[in-house]
Design a protein around this motif. Structure first.
Motif, PDB file in Angstrom:
ATOM      1  N   ALA A 197      15.530  -1.044   1.508  1.00 36.58           N
ATOM      2  CA  ALA A 197      14.520  -0.658   2.483  1.00 36.58           C
ATOM      3  C   ALA A 197      13.326  -1.602   2.406  1.00 36.58           C
ATOM      4  CB  ALA A 197      14.072   0.778   2.226  1.00 36.58           C
ATOM      5  N   PRO A 198      12.733  -1.960   3.547  1.00 31.39           N
ATOM      6  CA  PRO A 198      11.548  -2.834   3.524  1.00 31.39           C
ATOM      7  C   PRO A 198      10.438  -2.200   2.699  1.00 31.39           C
ATOM      8  CG  PRO A 198      12.386  -2.549   5.766  1.00 31.39           C
ATOM      9  CD  PRO A 198      13.105  -1.556   4.910  1.00 31.39           C
ATOM     10  N   ARG A 199       9.655  -3.024   2.022  1.00 27.67           N
ATOM     11  CA  ARG A 199       8.575  -2.479   1.209  1.00 27.67           C
ATOM     12  C   ARG A 199       7.453  -1.959   2.104  1.00 27.67           C
ATOM     13  NH1 ARG A 199       5.410  -7.420  -1.875  1.00 27.67           N
ATOM     14  NH2 ARG A 199       5.294  -8.893  -0.133  1.00 27.67           N
ATOM     15  N   THR A 200       6.826  -0.908   1.661  1.00 25.65           N
ATOM     16  CA  THR A 200       5.784  -0.252   2.440  1.00 25.65           C
ATOM     17  C   THR A 200       4.423  -0.291   1.748  1.00 25.65           C
ATOM     18  OG1 THR A 200       6.135   1.916   1.411  1.00 25.65           O
ATOM     19  CG2 THR A 200       7.521   1.350   3.306  1.00 25.65           C
ATOM     20  N   GLY A 201       4.400  -0.673   0.470  1.00 25.14           N
ATOM     21  CA  GLY A 201       3.176  -0.580  -0.317  1.00 25.14           C
ATOM     22  C   GLY A 201       3.075   0.733  -1.064  1.00 25.14           C
ATOM     23  N   ALA A 202       3.960   1.667  -0.716  1.00 28.76           N
ATOM     24  CA  ALA A 202       4.034   2.961  -1.409  1.00 28.76           C
ATOM     25  C   ALA A 202       5.490   3.182  -1.803  1.00 28.76           C
ATOM     26  CB  ALA A 202       3.531   4.086  -0.505  1.00 28.76           C
ATOM     27  N   ASP A 203       5.948   2.366  -2.747  1.00 29.17           N
ATOM     28  CA  ASP A 203       7.371   2.320  -3.068  1.00 29.17           C
ATOM     29  C   ASP A 203       7.631   2.627  -4.538  1.00 29.17           C
ATOM     30  OD1 ASP A 203       8.234   1.219  -0.406  1.00 29.17           O
ATOM     31  OD2 ASP A 203       6.974  -0.448  -1.070  1.00 29.17           O
ATOM     32  N   LYS A 204       8.896   2.847  -4.820  1.00 35.28           N
ATOM     33  CA  LYS A 204       9.357   3.114  -6.177  1.00 35.28           C
ATOM     34  C   LYS A 204      10.657   2.345  -6.397  1.00 35.28           C
ATOM     35  CE  LYS A 204       8.729   7.241  -7.698  1.00 35.28           C
ATOM     36  NZ  LYS A 204       8.811   8.711  -7.889  1.00 35.28           N
ATOM     37  N   THR A 205      10.846   1.844  -7.612  1.00 35.79           N
ATOM     38  CA  THR A 205      12.071   1.147  -7.983  1.00 35.79           C
ATOM     39  C   THR A 205      12.690   1.843  -9.188  1.00 35.79           C
ATOM     40  OG1 THR A 205      11.306  -0.998  -7.144  1.00 35.79           O
ATOM     41  CG2 THR A 205      13.032  -1.028  -8.823  1.00 35.79           C
ATOM     42  N   SER A 206      13.981   2.142  -9.116  1.00 37.52           N
ATOM     43  CA  SER A 206      14.669   2.852 -10.186  1.00 37.52           C
ATOM     44  C   SER A 206      15.668   1.940 -10.880  1.00 37.52           C
ATOM     45  CB  SER A 206      15.390   4.088  -9.633  1.00 37.52           C
ATOM     46  OG  SER A 206      14.455   5.035  -9.140  1.00 37.52           O
ATOM     47  N   LEU A 254       9.783   2.621 -11.642  1.00 38.39           N
ATOM     48  CA  LEU A 254       8.630   1.735 -11.583  1.00 38.39           C
ATOM     49  C   LEU A 254       7.844   1.975 -10.306  1.00 38.39           C
ATOM     50  CD1 LEU A 254      10.425  -1.616 -12.541  1.00 38.39           C
ATOM     51  CD2 LEU A 254       9.360   0.039 -14.087  1.00 38.39           C
ATOM     52  N   ASP A 255       6.542   1.832 -10.378  1.00 36.91           N
ATOM     53  CA  ASP A 255       5.706   1.866  -9.191  1.00 36.91           C
ATOM     54  C   ASP A 255       5.754   0.491  -8.546  1.00 36.91           C
ATOM     55  OD1 ASP A 255       5.031   4.455  -9.704  1.00 36.91           O
ATOM     56  OD2 ASP A 255       3.050   4.021 -10.516  1.00 36.91           O
ATOM     57  N   GLY A 256       6.354   0.409  -7.368  1.00 35.52           N
ATOM     58  CA  GLY A 256       6.446  -0.863  -6.676  1.00 35.52           C
ATOM     59  C   GLY A 256       7.838  -1.130  -6.153  1.00 35.52           C
ATOM     60  N   ARG A 289       2.150   7.814  -1.491  1.00 39.11           N
ATOM     61  CA  ARG A 289       0.923   7.350  -2.127  1.00 39.11           C
ATOM     62  C   ARG A 289       1.030   5.863  -2.422  1.00 39.11           C
ATOM     63  NH1 ARG A 289       0.842  10.237  -6.599  1.00 39.11           N
ATOM     64  NH2 ARG A 289       1.129   8.565  -8.118  1.00 39.11           N
ATOM     65  N   GLU A 290       0.064   5.095  -1.953  1.00 37.88           N
ATOM     66  CA  GLU A 290       0.083   3.651  -2.127  1.00 37.88           C
ATOM     67  C   GLU A 290      -0.039   3.295  -3.606  1.00 37.88           C
ATOM     68  OE1 GLU A 290      -2.159  -0.348  -0.357  1.00 37.88           O
ATOM     69  OE2 GLU A 290      -2.567   1.653   0.466  1.00 37.88           O
ATOM     70  N   VAL A 291       0.747   2.331  -4.026  1.00 39.14           N
ATOM     71  CA  VAL A 291       0.737   1.899  -5.424  1.00 39.14           C
ATOM     72  C   VAL A 291      -0.525   1.091  -5.692  1.00 39.14           C
ATOM     73  CG1 VAL A 291       1.923   0.508  -7.159  1.00 39.14           C
ATOM     74  CG2 VAL A 291       3.248   1.890  -5.548  1.00 39.14           C
ATOM     75  N   GLU A 292      -1.211   1.431  -6.786  1.00 34.62           N
ATOM     76  CA  GLU A 292      -2.415   0.713  -7.177  1.00 34.62           C
ATOM     77  C   GLU A 292      -2.128  -0.168  -8.385  1.00 34.62           C
ATOM     78  OE1 GLU A 292      -5.504   3.537  -7.858  1.00 34.62           O
ATOM     79  OE2 GLU A 292      -5.521   4.279  -5.790  1.00 34.62           O
ATOM     80  N   TYR A 293      -2.700  -1.368  -8.390  1.00 37.04           N
ATOM     81  CA  TYR A 293      -2.530  -2.286  -9.504  1.00 37.04           C
ATOM     82  C   TYR A 293      -3.691  -3.278  -9.483  1.00 37.04           C
ATOM     83  CZ  TYR A 293      -0.655  -5.242  -5.785  1.00 37.04           C
ATOM     84  OH  TYR A 293      -0.501  -5.938  -4.620  1.00 37.04           O
ATOM     85  N   HIS A 294      -3.912  -3.941 -10.620  1.00 37.49           N
ATOM     86  CA  HIS A 294      -5.014  -4.891 -10.746  1.00 37.49           C
ATOM     87  C   HIS A 294      -4.745  -6.131  -9.895  1.00 37.49           C
ATOM     88  CE1 HIS A 294      -7.992  -7.568 -12.543  1.00 37.49           C
ATOM     89  NE2 HIS A 294      -8.549  -6.499 -13.104  1.00 37.49           N
ATOM     90  N   SER A 295      -5.794  -6.685  -9.331  1.00 37.01           N
ATOM     91  CA  SER A 295      -5.641  -7.836  -8.443  1.00 37.01           C
ATOM     92  C   SER A 295      -5.072  -9.065  -9.148  1.00 37.01           C
ATOM     93  CB  SER A 295      -6.984  -8.188  -7.800  1.00 37.01           C
ATOM     94  OG  SER A 295      -7.951  -8.513  -8.805  1.00 37.01           O
TER      95      SER A 295
END
Length: 332
Positions: A197-206, A254-256, A289-295
């Motif tokens: 699936a295309p990434r949305t910014g609110a994704d999960k990887t298993s 994983l978040d992302g 929920r959009e995944v948050e991470y450091h820039s």
């Protein structure tokens, strides 16, 4: 004359039945499943067998509960059945009622039929109100109630979903018997599709990952593949591989998205480290929920680093002190 085109086969979705289960409630959240055939099955193994054999195009299965944690039967099946991908996740709030045959009163209940997970989530209530009760395991929450009407049933009551009172002629003995009113079960839709699936910014990887050996630091080395790249884990559970004591595989969320540079780089590191990495899929989070991470873990940082190394290997100008770089004597 040309022969008429053969009709398209009916698309079928499998789910843990019978009708009325929380798994069916999860499947109702899938827009693509609307209007297609739904096949009720008895367990996770049968659901996944439907997918691998082509009987069904996808199966809805429970993978995690907010109270009990991961569903071991699902985790083990995903680790051992090849060719499966998670294509979506869905959340279903979970609560229970206690029902009995018509004419049954709460004081009459000595034995309760309940699915093991449902029993664990309502055990506190049962022990407070029925301190001397016995428990008979059921294969599903709905089956727990339907079994009350079987000739050889030894149960007086059943823990079941609230909607059971609309399906069966049962006496409602108690409502909201779940010990945690915020309990949620996470379901995943599993398919053989290799499309991501295309990434949305609110994704999960298993993933499912095996450690290379049983020695000090192995788990830490695995975790560092994520921490050094700013990838957060929303699930980490161990399951025995089964071939020897001390051998474990890890179920990881994983978040992302795998197309995120930080996640892709972590997977490359993980593949170099582990003898067996199973990619189960990247898909939109159910909570959106959009995944948050450091820039400092932005995609551009990883891309620039690769370009920098590529320049070194190809002999391109641009290294500090090399001709042609801004700042070289004679340049502005």
């Amino acid at each position: 004359m040309t022969e008429p085109a053969a009709p398209h086969p009916v698309e079928t979705y499998s789910y843990l039945g019978p009708a009325g289960t929380f798994t069916e409630a999860a499947l109702k959240q899938v827009p693509d499943a609307v209007g297609h055939e739904w096949r009720s099955v008895n367990n996770v193994g049968e659901a996944l067998a439907d997918v691998t054999s082509g009987r069904s195009i996808a199966a809805m299965i429970a993978i995690e509960n907010s109270i009990e944690g991961g569903v071991s039967a699902t985790q083990d099946a995903l680790a051992t059945v090849p060719g499966l991908r998670i294509i979506g996740e869905y959340l279903v709030p979970v609560n229970f009622v206690l029902v009995g045959r018509p004419g049954t009163a709460l004081a009459d209940v000595k034995v309760v039929n309940a699915h093991p997970v449902a029993y664990a989530q309502s055990r506190g209530w049962l022990e407070r109100h029925l301190p001397d009760h016995g428990h008979i395991p059921a294969s599903s929450n709905v089956q727990a109630a339907t079994s009350l009407f079987e000739p050889d049933s030894n149960a007086d009551a059943a823990v079941a979903p609230p909607g059971i009172v609309e399906q069966l002629d049962v006496a409602l003995l108690a409502e909201d018997i779940g010990d945690n009113p915020s309990a949620v079960t996470r379901f995943v839709l599993v398919s053989r599709s290799r499309a991501i699936a295309p990434r949305t910014g609110a994704d999960k990887t298993s993933l499912i990952v095996e450690l290379p050996d049983d020695e000090p630091g192995s788990l830490l080395a695995m975790l560092e593949q994520f921490s050094t790249r700013g990838v957060n884990m929303s699930l980490l559970e161990s399951r025995p591989i089964g071939d020897a004591l001390g051998r474990y595989r890890f179920v990881v969320d994983l978040d992302g998205h795998v197309e995120d540079e930080r996640v892709a780089d972590a997977l490359l590191g993980l593949r170099r480290f582990s003898p067996n990495v199973i990619f189960l899929g990247s898909y939109p989070r159910a909570d959106r929920r959009e995944v948050e991470y450091h820039s400092k873990y932005d995609d551009e940082i990883f891309i620039e680093a690769r370009d920098w190394l590529r320049g070194i290997l190809s002999g391109e100008p641009g290294e500090a002190g090399e001709p042609g770089e801004a700042g070289e004597p004679g340049t502005v």
